[in-house]
Design a protein around this motif. Structure first.
Motif, short mmCIF file in Angstrom:
data_model
loop_
_atom_site.label_atom_id
_atom_site.label_comp_id
_atom_site.label_asym_id
_atom_site.label_seq_id
_atom_site.Cartn_x
_atom_site.Cartn_y
_atom_site.Cartn_z
N UNK A 33 0.84 -1.20 0.00
CA UNK A 33 0.00 0.00 0.00
C UNK A 33 0.88 1.25 0.00
N UNK A 34 0.46 2.22 -0.79
CA UNK A 34 1.11 3.53 -0.82
C UNK A 34 0.09 4.60 -0.43
N UNK A 35 0.44 5.46 0.50
CA UNK A 35 -0.39 6.60 0.85
C UNK A 35 0.17 7.81 0.12
N UNK A 36 -0.63 8.40 -0.77
CA UNK A 36 -0.16 9.46 -1.66
C UNK A 36 -0.88 10.77 -1.36
N UNK A 37 -0.11 11.86 -1.41
CA UNK A 37 -0.67 13.19 -1.27
C UNK A 37 -0.29 14.05 -2.47
N UNK A 38 -0.91 15.20 -2.57
CA UNK A 38 -0.61 16.09 -3.69
C UNK A 38 0.76 16.73 -3.56
N UNK A 39 1.25 16.88 -2.32
CA UNK A 39 2.55 17.52 -2.11
C UNK A 39 3.19 16.94 -0.87
N UNK A 40 4.48 17.22 -0.73
CA UNK A 40 5.21 16.76 0.45
C UNK A 40 4.81 17.58 1.67
N UNK A 41 4.78 16.96 2.86
CA UNK A 41 4.46 17.73 4.06
C UNK A 41 5.54 18.75 4.36
N UNK A 42 5.12 19.88 4.94
CA UNK A 42 6.04 20.95 5.28
C UNK A 42 6.23 21.00 6.80
N UNK A 43 7.45 21.17 7.27
CA UNK A 43 7.67 21.23 8.72
C UNK A 43 7.12 22.51 9.33
N UNK A 44 6.74 22.38 10.61
CA UNK A 44 6.32 23.55 11.36
C UNK A 44 4.87 23.92 11.13
N UNK A 45 4.25 24.52 12.15
CA UNK A 45 2.89 25.00 12.03
C UNK A 45 1.87 23.87 12.08
N UNK A 46 0.60 24.25 12.05
CA UNK A 46 -0.48 23.27 12.05
C UNK A 46 -0.62 22.64 10.68
N UNK A 47 -0.95 21.35 10.67
CA UNK A 47 -1.13 20.64 9.41
C UNK A 47 -2.60 20.69 9.03
N UNK A 48 -2.94 21.30 7.90
CA UNK A 48 -4.35 21.31 7.50
C UNK A 48 -4.81 19.92 7.09
N UNK A 49 -6.09 19.65 7.26
CA UNK A 49 -6.65 18.38 6.82
C UNK A 49 -6.49 18.27 5.31
N UNK A 50 -6.25 17.05 4.85
CA UNK A 50 -6.10 16.86 3.41
C UNK A 50 -6.65 15.50 3.02
N UNK A 51 -7.04 15.38 1.76
CA UNK A 51 -7.47 14.10 1.21
C UNK A 51 -6.26 13.37 0.64
N UNK A 52 -6.25 12.06 0.81
CA UNK A 52 -5.13 11.26 0.35
C UNK A 52 -5.66 10.05 -0.42
N UNK A 53 -4.81 9.50 -1.25
CA UNK A 53 -5.15 8.32 -2.03
C UNK A 53 -4.29 7.15 -1.57
N UNK A 54 -4.93 6.02 -1.29
CA UNK A 54 -4.19 4.79 -1.02
C UNK A 54 -4.24 3.93 -2.28
N UNK A 55 -3.07 3.60 -2.80
CA UNK A 55 -2.96 2.68 -3.92
C UNK A 55 -2.49 1.34 -3.36
#
Length: 288
Positions: A33-55
């Motif tokens: 299984x791969x968990x895919x996002x539109x972009x790489x996570x950025x350090x620091x600050x709050x992480x906004x909710x995002x949709x992800x794709x599992x292949x």
């Protein structure tokens, strides 16, 4: 030194290479299984909710896609539940404690429950019974725990008398049992909570720094180490009280030596390994 090549196991379909690989794993039944996002996570600050794709790539080669809604984890761990759902966990707990660390999704990608299991997750592996094992690194003294998919603590290493358990370097989950090789003493530990008369067995071990372990009968293999030994494959046999070394080889990746990071998963007699950019899994099987 003798070289051992892992067998190519599973590849992320090229159609999904335009997304960022947040994490990847191989589950208790052999699906990758791969968990895919539109972009790489950025350090620091709050992480906004995002949709992800599992292949998901199953052992027969078939591909399955699952959209997960409102994922919270910046640096996630992923595994699949036997009912087709997924567990996603943040490796670090938020200091404010307001955001549950673990999200459980059903087979349609909808969150069904959330809870926390403690900071500093090194490993998260679901077993065949649908419970998941968490091994912590040294910023959390919790050691190794087993949780239900609803957040009930099912087993803990607190009273298990595992020597030198400060960091769960290696964790292997197969069936409903676990094997571990923790820092600082690096013993080989077998954990079987369903065996009440002797749930934990410990063998002294001289292999230092392994990041994955495979076990088959009385044979054991440790993968990884410090510095130039990071692709070391150290073999041994189990005696009554210790792991006796037999030989050492070098696990060569499919594209030859690579300088980037590794990701490993231990499942019974198998060690699955991948290197950056984390689009392909290879497997070493101690039983073959």
């Amino acid at each position: 030194m003798q070289k051992t090549a892992p067998i190519p196991y599973a590849h992320l379909p090229r159609a999904h290479h335009n997304r960022h690989v947040l994490t990847s794993t191989v589950d208790a039944f052999g699906a990758a299984h791969w968990l895919l996002g539109e972009r790489a996570p950025q350090p620091g600050g709050d992480m906004p909710l995002f949709d992800a794709l599992v292949v998901s790539v199953h052992p027969d080669g078939s591909v399955e896609l699952t959209e997960l809604s409102a994922v919270r984890a910046r640096w996630p761990h992923l595994d699949r539940l036997p009912d087709g759902g997924f567990v996603v966990a943040a490796s670090r707990a938020r200091r404010d404690g307001d955001s549950p660390q673990v999200q459980v999704f059903d087979a349609l990608g909808r969150e069904t429950s959330s809870f926390s299991v403690g900071d500093a997750i090194e490993h998260l592996l679901v077993d065949e019974a649908g419970q998941f094992w968490v091994g912590h690194f040294d910023e959390n003294p919790a050691g190794i725990r087993r949780w239900s998919a609803t957040g009930r603590l099912a087993w803990t290493s607190d009273s298990a008398r595992i020597p030198g358990l400060f960091d769960c370097y290696a964790l292997n989950v197969s069936g409903t049992a676990a094997w571990a090789c923790p820092y600082t003493d690096f013993p080989l530990v077998e954990i079987r909570p369903d065996r009440p008369e002797r749930p934990v067995r410990v063998w002294a071990n001289g292999v230092r720094g392994a990041r994955a372990v495979a076990v088959h009968g009385e044979r054991v293999a440790f993968y990884g180490g410090y510095g130039e030994e990071r692709d070391r494959l150290a073999h041994g046999v189990l005696t009554e009280t210790s792991v006796e070394p037999t030989d050492i080889s070098l696990l060569t990746l499919p594209d030859g030596p690579a300088s980037g990071r590794r990701r490993v998963v231990g499942r019974g007699s198998r060690i699955y390994v991948q290197a950056e950019p984390f689009t392909a899994w290879g497997v070493f099987d101690l039983s073959t």
